[in-house]
Design a protein around this motif. Structure first.
Motif, PDB file in Angstrom:
ATOM      1  N   ARG A 196      -7.261 -10.154 -15.635  1.00  0.00           N
ATOM      2  CA  ARG A 196      -8.206  -9.901 -14.184  1.00  0.00           C
ATOM      3  C   ARG A 196      -7.644  -9.020 -13.365  1.00  0.00           C
ATOM      4  O   ARG A 196      -7.554  -8.753 -11.968  1.00  0.00           O
ATOM      5  CB  ARG A 196      -8.173 -11.280 -13.828  1.00  0.00           C
ATOM      6  N   VAL A 197      -6.067  -8.946 -12.852  1.00  0.00           N
ATOM      7  CA  VAL A 197      -5.262  -8.510 -11.898  1.00  0.00           C
ATOM      8  C   VAL A 197      -5.611  -6.960 -12.235  1.00  0.00           C
ATOM      9  O   VAL A 197      -4.856  -6.176 -13.378  1.00  0.00           O
ATOM     10  CB  VAL A 197      -3.872  -9.073 -11.935  1.00  0.00           C
ATOM     11  N   VAL A 198      -5.768  -6.390 -11.200  1.00  0.00           N
ATOM     12  CA  VAL A 198      -5.948  -5.295 -10.783  1.00  0.00           C
ATOM     13  C   VAL A 198      -4.268  -4.465 -11.166  1.00  0.00           C
ATOM     14  O   VAL A 198      -4.020  -3.628 -11.495  1.00  0.00           O
ATOM     15  CB  VAL A 198      -6.915  -4.359  -9.897  1.00  0.00           C
ATOM     16  N   GLU A 199      -3.668  -4.899  -9.686  1.00  0.00           N
ATOM     17  CA  GLU A 199      -2.841  -4.092  -9.611  1.00  0.00           C
ATOM     18  C   GLU A 199      -1.371  -5.253  -8.920  1.00  0.00           C
ATOM     19  O   GLU A 199      -1.885  -6.231  -8.626  1.00  0.00           O
ATOM     20  CB  GLU A 199      -2.095  -2.927  -8.463  1.00  0.00           C
ATOM     21  N   VAL A 200      -0.636  -5.445  -8.959  1.00  0.00           N
ATOM     22  CA  VAL A 200       0.781  -6.644  -8.004  1.00  0.00           C
ATOM     23  C   VAL A 200       1.357  -5.294  -7.163  1.00  0.00           C
ATOM     24  O   VAL A 200       1.840  -4.363  -7.109  1.00  0.00           O
ATOM     25  CB  VAL A 200       1.733  -6.400  -9.171  1.00  0.00           C
ATOM     26  N   ARG A 201       0.811  -5.355  -5.489  1.00  0.00           N
ATOM     27  CA  ARG A 201       1.427  -4.701  -5.005  1.00  0.00           C
ATOM     28  C   ARG A 201       2.467  -6.243  -3.515  1.00  0.00           C
ATOM     29  O   ARG A 201       2.153  -6.924  -3.773  1.00  0.00           O
ATOM     30  CB  ARG A 201       0.794  -3.546  -4.154  1.00  0.00           C
ATOM     31  N   MET A 202       2.436  -5.409  -2.548  1.00  0.00           N
ATOM     32  CA  MET A 202       3.264  -6.059  -1.786  1.00  0.00           C
ATOM     33  C   MET A 202       2.597  -5.547  -0.569  1.00  0.00           C
ATOM     34  O   MET A 202       2.298  -4.558  -0.050  1.00  0.00           O
ATOM     35  CB  MET A 202       4.949  -5.583  -1.500  1.00  0.00           C
ATOM     36  N   GLU A 203       2.703  -6.883   0.530  1.00  0.00           N
ATOM     37  CA  GLU A 203       1.784  -6.937   1.514  1.00  0.00           C
ATOM     38  C   GLU A 203       2.134  -7.324   2.393  1.00  0.00           C
ATOM     39  O   GLU A 203       2.910  -8.488   2.029  1.00  0.00           O
ATOM     40  CB  GLU A 203       0.486  -7.304   1.222  1.00  0.00           C
ATOM     41  N   ARG A 204       1.415  -7.068   3.934  1.00  0.00           N
ATOM     42  CA  ARG A 204       2.626  -7.386   5.437  1.00  0.00           C
ATOM     43  C   ARG A 204       1.184  -8.817   5.724  1.00  0.00           C
ATOM     44  O   ARG A 204       0.242  -8.679   5.573  1.00  0.00           O
ATOM     45  CB  ARG A 204       2.715  -6.469   6.382  1.00  0.00           C
ATOM     46  N   ARG A 205       1.349  -9.597   5.701  1.00  0.00           N
ATOM     47  CA  ARG A 205       0.984 -10.604   6.543  1.00  0.00           C
ATOM     48  C   ARG A 205       1.690 -11.314   7.362  1.00  0.00           C
ATOM     49  O   ARG A 205       2.625 -12.402   7.568  1.00  0.00           O
ATOM     50  CB  ARG A 205       0.999 -11.831   5.740  1.00  0.00           C
ATOM     51  N   GLY A 246     -12.089  -8.832  -6.487  1.00  0.00           N
ATOM     52  CA  GLY A 246     -12.544  -8.384  -4.882  1.00  0.00           C
ATOM     53  C   GLY A 246     -11.384  -9.134  -4.182  1.00  0.00           C
ATOM     54  O   GLY A 246     -10.897  -8.390  -3.322  1.00  0.00           O
ATOM     55  N   SER A 247     -11.222  -9.872  -4.878  1.00  0.00           N
ATOM     56  CA  SER A 247     -10.559 -11.484  -4.061  1.00  0.00           C
ATOM     57  C   SER A 247      -8.890 -10.701  -4.361  1.00  0.00           C
ATOM     58  O   SER A 247      -9.316 -10.258  -5.368  1.00  0.00           O
ATOM     59  CB  SER A 247     -10.730 -12.432  -4.736  1.00  0.00           C
ATOM     60  N   ILE A 248      -8.427 -11.595  -3.838  1.00  0.00           N
ATOM     61  CA  ILE A 248      -6.456 -11.454  -3.779  1.00  0.00           C
ATOM     62  C   ILE A 248      -6.221 -12.214  -3.598  1.00  0.00           C
ATOM     63  O   ILE A 248      -5.964 -13.508  -2.902  1.00  0.00           O
ATOM     64  CB  ILE A 248      -6.244 -10.353  -2.238  1.00  0.00           C
ATOM     65  N   VAL A 249      -5.406 -12.856  -4.832  1.00  0.00           N
ATOM     66  CA  VAL A 249      -4.252 -14.264  -4.585  1.00  0.00           C
ATOM     67  C   VAL A 249      -3.441 -14.314  -3.915  1.00  0.00           C
ATOM     68  O   VAL A 249      -2.250 -12.749  -4.928  1.00  0.00           O
ATOM     69  CB  VAL A 249      -4.688 -14.800  -5.929  1.00  0.00           C
ATOM     70  N   ARG A 250      -2.718 -13.581  -2.981  1.00  0.00           N
ATOM     71  CA  ARG A 250      -1.474 -13.820  -2.306  1.00  0.00           C
ATOM     72  C   ARG A 250      -0.123 -15.032  -2.720  1.00  0.00           C
ATOM     73  O   ARG A 250      -0.569 -16.327  -2.450  1.00  0.00           O
ATOM     74  CB  ARG A 250      -1.014 -14.097  -1.286  1.00  0.00           C
ATOM     75  N   LEU A 251       0.817 -14.508  -3.737  1.00  0.00           N
ATOM     76  CA  LEU A 251       1.532 -15.645  -4.092  1.00  0.00           C
ATOM     77  C   LEU A 251       2.177 -16.598  -2.674  1.00  0.00           C
ATOM     78  O   LEU A 251       2.510 -15.656  -1.823  1.00  0.00           O
ATOM     79  CB  LEU A 251       2.312 -15.289  -5.361  1.00  0.00           C
ATOM     80  N   PRO A 299      -4.324  -8.199  -6.287  1.00  0.00           N
ATOM     81  CA  PRO A 299      -5.765  -7.818  -5.937  1.00  0.00           C
ATOM     82  C   PRO A 299      -6.602  -8.250  -8.031  1.00  0.00           C
ATOM     83  O   PRO A 299      -6.533  -7.284  -8.293  1.00  0.00           O
ATOM     84  CB  PRO A 299      -6.224  -6.551  -5.801  1.00  0.00           C
ATOM     85  N   LEU A 300      -8.015  -9.182  -7.699  1.00  0.00           N
ATOM     86  CA  LEU A 300      -8.476  -8.957  -9.055  1.00  0.00           C
ATOM     87  C   LEU A 300      -9.671  -8.165  -9.019  1.00  0.00           C
ATOM     88  O   LEU A 300     -10.106  -7.269  -8.338  1.00  0.00           O
ATOM     89  CB  LEU A 300      -8.721 -10.859  -8.715  1.00  0.00           C
ATOM     90  N   LEU A 301     -10.178  -8.305 -10.471  1.00  0.00           N
ATOM     91  CA  LEU A 301     -11.484  -7.629 -10.063  1.00  0.00           C
ATOM     92  C   LEU A 301     -12.284  -7.786  -9.901  1.00  0.00           C
ATOM     93  O   LEU A 301     -13.477  -6.931  -9.297  1.00  0.00           O
ATOM     94  CB  LEU A 301     -11.925  -7.277 -11.906  1.00  0.00           C
TER      95      LEU A 301
END
Length: 179
Positions: A120-129, A142-147, A138-140
């Motif tokens: 279900r994961v579209v890509e693995v990316r780094m994100e500023r929070r 549209g939701s995003i799981v942040r580790l 990001p999942l198929l």
């Protein structure tokens, strides 16, 4: 002929098939614990300030002499939550993070509900929070799981191995994304 025994040291990388467990570094746990302790100290300071000012305000409004005074020896307790928070942060750091295996990425503790199966994961990316850089999945739908770990931040939140860990997550995803 005997086969050589695999010797594993603490600094050795896990094998590609091994599950990955990411937890905050000891510096990150120390910094997070100190931050929580600082917030508790601030709440105690506001409570103490209210306890000191309440009799003064009551005297000003009613003219009744204040009888309740906070002892000056208790003000040192405002400093105590910071080291206590640091120690608790270090003790509890193994209970927060992310586990990754052939099936996907799973939040630790599992009650958090953040999970991302690799299909279900579209890509693995780094994100500023805020002041942190986190790994986002990001999942198929549209939701995003942040580790919750690994992450990279400022001061005690630094993780010198963050890019290497992010690369390992990406490699694991590319290996298992099609089942």
């Amino acid at each position: 002929m005997r086969t050589p025994v695999r010797v594993v040291s603490a600094a050795q990388e896990p094998l590609p098939g091994d599950p990955l467990c990411f937890r905050p570094t000891w510096r990150q746990a120390l910094g997070r614990g100190m931050w929580v302790g600082l917030l508790v100290s601030g709440a105690l300071a506001l409570t103490g300030l209210a306890a000191v000012l309440a009799p003064v305000v009551a005297h000003w409004l009613t003219g009744v002499e204040p009888r309740r005074v906070v002892p000056h020896e208790l003000w040192w307790l405002l400093v105590l939550p910071v080291p206590v928070g640091a120690v608790l942060g270090l003790l509890l750091r193994r209970r927060v993070g992310a586990d990754l295996d052939a099936a996907g990425a799973w939040a630790v503790p599992g009650a958090l509900g953040d999970s991302a199966p690799w299909h279900r994961v579209v890509e693995v990316r780094m994100e500023r929070r805020g002041r942190r850089t986190v790994v986002a999945l990001p999942l198929l739908d549209g939701s995003i799981v942040r580790l919750r770990a690994p992450y990279d931040g400022h001061l005690l939140g630094r993780d010198p191995d963050f890019e290497r860990k992010q690369f390992r997550i990406r490699l694991l995803w590319e290996t298992h994304r099609y089942g």
